[in-house]
Design an enzyme around this catalytic site. Structure first.
Site, PDB file in Angstrom:
ATOM      1  CB  SER A   1      47.781  28.978  35.541  1.00  7.67           C
ATOM      2  OG  SER A   1      47.905  29.451  36.902  1.00  7.67           O
TER       3      SER A   1
ATOM      4  CE1 TYR B   1      35.025  31.636  35.366  1.00  2.75           C
ATOM      5  CE2 TYR B   1      37.303  32.111  34.807  1.00  2.75           C
ATOM      6  CZ  TYR B   1      36.368  31.290  34.776  1.00  2.75           C
ATOM      7  OH  TYR B   1      36.390  30.301  34.161  1.00  2.75           O
TER       8      TYR B   1
ATOM      9  CG  HIS C   1      50.028  27.338  41.496  1.00  2.00           C
ATOM     10  ND1 HIS C   1      50.479  27.918  40.418  1.00  2.00           N
ATOM     11  CD2 HIS C   1      48.866  26.906  41.494  1.00  2.00           C
ATOM     12  CE1 HIS C   1      49.179  27.928  39.626  1.00  2.00           C
ATOM     13  NE2 HIS C   1      48.186  27.104  40.098  1.00  2.00           N
TER      14      HIS C   1
ATOM     15  NE  ARG D   1      44.850  32.912  38.265  1.00  2.00           N
ATOM     16  CZ  ARG D   1      45.884  33.182  37.861  1.00  2.00           C
ATOM     17  NH1 ARG D   1      46.641  34.577  38.081  1.00  2.00           N
ATOM     18  NH2 ARG D   1      46.800  32.583  37.125  1.00  2.00           N
TER      19      ARG D   1
ATOM     20  CE  LYS E   1      44.977  29.324  41.596  1.00  2.00           C
ATOM     21  NZ  LYS E   1      45.998  28.379  41.506  1.00  2.00           N
TER      22      LYS E   1
ATOM     23  CB  CYS F   1      51.266  24.135  32.932  1.00  2.00           C
ATOM     24  SG  CYS F   1      51.626  25.766  32.176  1.00  2.00           S
TER      25      CYS F   1
ATOM     26  CG  ASP G   1      45.220  25.244  41.795  1.00  2.00           C
ATOM     27  OD1 ASP G   1      45.882  25.274  40.795  1.00  2.00           O
ATOM     28  OD2 ASP G   1      44.677  26.076  42.204  1.00  2.00           O
TER      29      ASP G   1
ATOM     30  NE  ARG H   1      40.561  27.708  35.121  1.00  2.00           N
ATOM     31  CZ  ARG H   1      41.587  27.332  35.446  1.00  2.00           C
ATOM     32  NH1 ARG H   1      41.692  26.457  36.617  1.00  2.00           N
ATOM     33  NH2 ARG H   1      42.714  27.765  35.012  1.00  2.00           N
TER      34      ARG H   1
END
Ligand code: GTP
Ligand code: SPV
Ligand code: MN
Length: 620
Positions: free
Chosen positions: A284, A233, A262, A90, A242, A286, A309, A401
């Site tokens: 993110s 992406y 989130h 991002r 998001k 974590c 997420d 990913r």
């Protein structure tokens, strides 16, 4: 090779009487027509979300060399995509919140005047799809027609995005029908920004991964619109995720009395057979996917996955907080996903998966750091170059990913797509903190919990462009995702506590990442985190003991189940150590942080800060 996906060709020949593909909805049709006039694609495809459509797109991408088909013996119906090396995460500095007033975006967002940005975007998008196909992707976030769900449409010139949206959302024709019936929907526009024809009409070859050096990820919260340019992406391009489910939805939640977060969602079942639902916000990369798919090491407990997420949460008729996972798939971090850390994810990825920026094995399967302890002797790295363990660089990109359907996860909960959502019993806040923050602490009240969320700091990961490892404030793990003024968002959380009253979930802070002086993790983490969940359930049931500490309630000695765990008392002491001096120093930083938001910081949070200082000073 091109495959004809125009509406007539896409009509299933076995049902010739079917209505033409697309929609009769006048607003949707005219919006698409306007965008086609602006971006000038060669074709428009109204996606129907069918398997046949996904199959045709996949075949086309493979034929064009844009997807590598993995060896179906190891990984059926699975593909590898390699992005441009400049389009791997991002781009927060190119993410804009264009609310009417700058104060409504707040100091943590890049604000731009909506009128100026609209003009700029008209130029940027003019002709941006020349020579390409424009896809219209209708999707639902959450079960179709559910009380917490929302509809959207993404226009995109990236077939990779269409395929990914097909996995990550409930994408398909039934959404057109709901729109035709008058349901509201969110408009989202995406272009990779690499037209194939120039002003004079000359064609150029396509890039392996078309994108543009100049990127825009733009949210217009007042008109609930999203415009994204230049990246293909993840969160930059899958606009349901998001951009919509967090940035736009957080604004909807503020206005309508709900929460877009989130957060992962899990269902925990105790040995007594009682089920609890827990939501947890971690920044993110974590550990949300890890906790969402946790395999408890303690007997009798099970954890099942609902989401990894994003959570949308709304008070239900009975006054409790109900949550859905608005997504239908996982876009998970590959590195660090292996048999010892997340066996459930490894199993989920058996097939039907799109991998992006991982390494390729000579036998046509994939690999990434942490999948196995011993790396294969040779690989092709994420950039397509030969790689060996001696190469001295990662084979997979740190933010590589996988994209896979949630329904394929062996630990998926039976109520994961419950129409009305699941009732939330506890909310967890966590971050990556090598120091200071204990393994677990319970908030003394909802407001104290909001303070815990508002003061999350975390070491930066590879999920966004930036300096990995640097400690940054990431309130509620929403720093890059809150669509309005962060202080107003905190106030909204305080208000939600008033609405929920006695029925509000309990709030906890957790930290799996505390380290000793030699930089080793003090807590084994992963499946062992179930011990922390057990204590949390014990607190909900009122049978686990806690002791007062200045920062909240810590497990009383003996109340955290450590049976069968080889951990030294010294490590435990360090895990729960609350160092007054460094906490007081952190309070000063929190005060500075709050000051940026001026008088928009809710009084309740100022009061919590004062109370924390008081408790710390008194503890001497
Ligand atoms: P986004 O998809 O970016 O929002 O992130 P996420 O929170 O879902 O990230 P994910 O679960 O993929 O995070 C993975 C990282 O967290 C890997 O580096 C893991 O090794 C690490 N991790 C997860 N759980 C634990 C844990 O209990 N202990 C330790 N030490 N590391 C953990
Ligand atoms: C995150 O960065 O928090 C993600 C990945 O979940 S992305 O969808 O790319 O934002
Ligand atoms: Mn995320």
């Amino acid at each position: 090779m091109t495959i004809d996906l125009t509406p007539d060709a896409a009509t299933d020949s076995t049902t010739p009487s079917r209505a033409p593909a697309g929609t009769t909805d006048p607003a949707l049709r005219s919006w698409v027509a306007d965008l086609a006039a602006l971006t000038q694609p060669d074709d428009i495809v109204w996606c129907d979300g069918s398997l046949r459509e996904a199959d045709l797109l996949t075949k086309q991408l493979v034929a064009d060399g844009k997807l590598i088909r993995l060896n179906p013996e190891w990984r059926p119906n699975s593909y590898l995509a390699r992005t441009d090396p400049g389009d791997v995460a991002r781009v927060e500095d190119r993410t804009f919140i264009c609310s009417t007033y700058e104060e409504d975006a707040g100091p943590t967002n890049n604000w731009r005047d909506p009128r100026e940005m609209r003009e700029e975007l008209r130029d940027v998008f003019a002709g941006s799809m020349k020579g390409r196909t424009m896809y219209v992707v209708p999707f639902s976030m959450g079960p179709l027609g559910g009380p917490i769900s929302q509809l959207g449409v993404e226009i995109t010139d990236s077939p990779y995005v269409v395929l990914s949206m097909g996995i990550m959302t409930r994408m398909g024709e039934r959404v057109y029908r709901l729109i035709e019936a008058g349901e509201p929907w969110v408009r989202t526009v995406h272009s990779v920004g690499y037209p194939l024809r120039d002003e004079r009409g000359f064609m150029r070859d396509d890039a392996d991964w078309p994108c543009n050096d100049t990127k825009y990820i733009v949210q217009f919260p007042d008109s609930r619109e999203i415009w994204s340019f230049g990246s293909g992406y993840g969160g930059n391009a899958l606009l349901a995720k998001k951009c919509f489910a967090l940035r736009i939805a957080s604004v909807m939640g503020r206005d309508e009395g709900w929460l877009a977060e989130h957060m992962l969602l899990i269902k925990i079942t105790s040995p007594e057979g009682k089920a609890y639902h827990v939501a947890a916000a971690f920044p993110s990369a974590c550990g949300k996917t890890n906790l969402a798919m946790l395999r408890p090491t303690i007997p009798g407990w099970t954890v099942e996955t609902i989401g990894d997420d994003i959570a949308w949460m709304r008070p239900g008729a009975d006054g409790r907080l109900y949550a859905i996972n608005p997504e239908a798939g996982f876009f998970g971090v590959a590195p660090g996903t292996g048999a010892s850390t997340n066996p459930t994810a490894v199993q989920t990825l058996w097939g039907n998966t799109i991998f992006t920026n991982v390494a390729l094995r000579p036998d046509g399967d994939v690999w990434w750091e942490g999948l196995t302890d011993v790396p294969p002797a040779e690989l092709t790295d994420w950039e397509g170059n030969p790689w060996t363990p001696a190469s001295g660089r990662p084979a997979a990109h740190p933010n590589s990913r996988f994209t896979v359907a949630a329904a394929q996860c062996p630990s998926i909960a039976d109520d994961w797509d419950a129409h009305d959502g699941v009732p939330i019993d506890a909310i967890l806040f966590g971050g990556r903190r090598a120091t200071n923050v204990p393994l677990v602490a319970e908030a003394r009240s909802w407001k104290h919990g909001v303070f815990m969320g508002a003061t999350i700091s975390s070491e930066q990961t590879a999920a966004a462009e930036g300096t990995v490892g640097e400690l940054r404030r990431d309130p509620f793990a929403m720093l890059p995702f809150c669509g309005y003024n962060m202080a107003d968002y905190w106030a909204h959380w305080v208000r939600m506590g008033r609405t929920l009253g006695e029925q509000a979930p309990k709030v906890f802070q957790v930290n799996w990442f505390r380290k000793d002086a030699d930089g080793r993790f003090l807590w084994p983490g992963f499946g062992e985190n179930a011990r922390v969940l057990e204590w949390i359930v014990g607190r909900i049931e009122g049978h686990a003991d806690a002791v007062e500490a200045p920062i909240g309630l810590l497990p009383a000695p003996g109340s955290l189940d450590l049976d069968g765990l080889d951990i030294a008392q010294e490590a435990l002491d360090q895990l729960f150590d609350v160092d007054r001096t460094s906490w007081l120093a952190e309070c000063d930083l929190t005060e500075d942080y709050f000051d940026q938001f001026g008088d928009r910081v809710p009084a309740a949070l100022r009061a919590e800060l004062a109370s924390l200082r008081y408790h710390l000073e008194r503890a001497s």
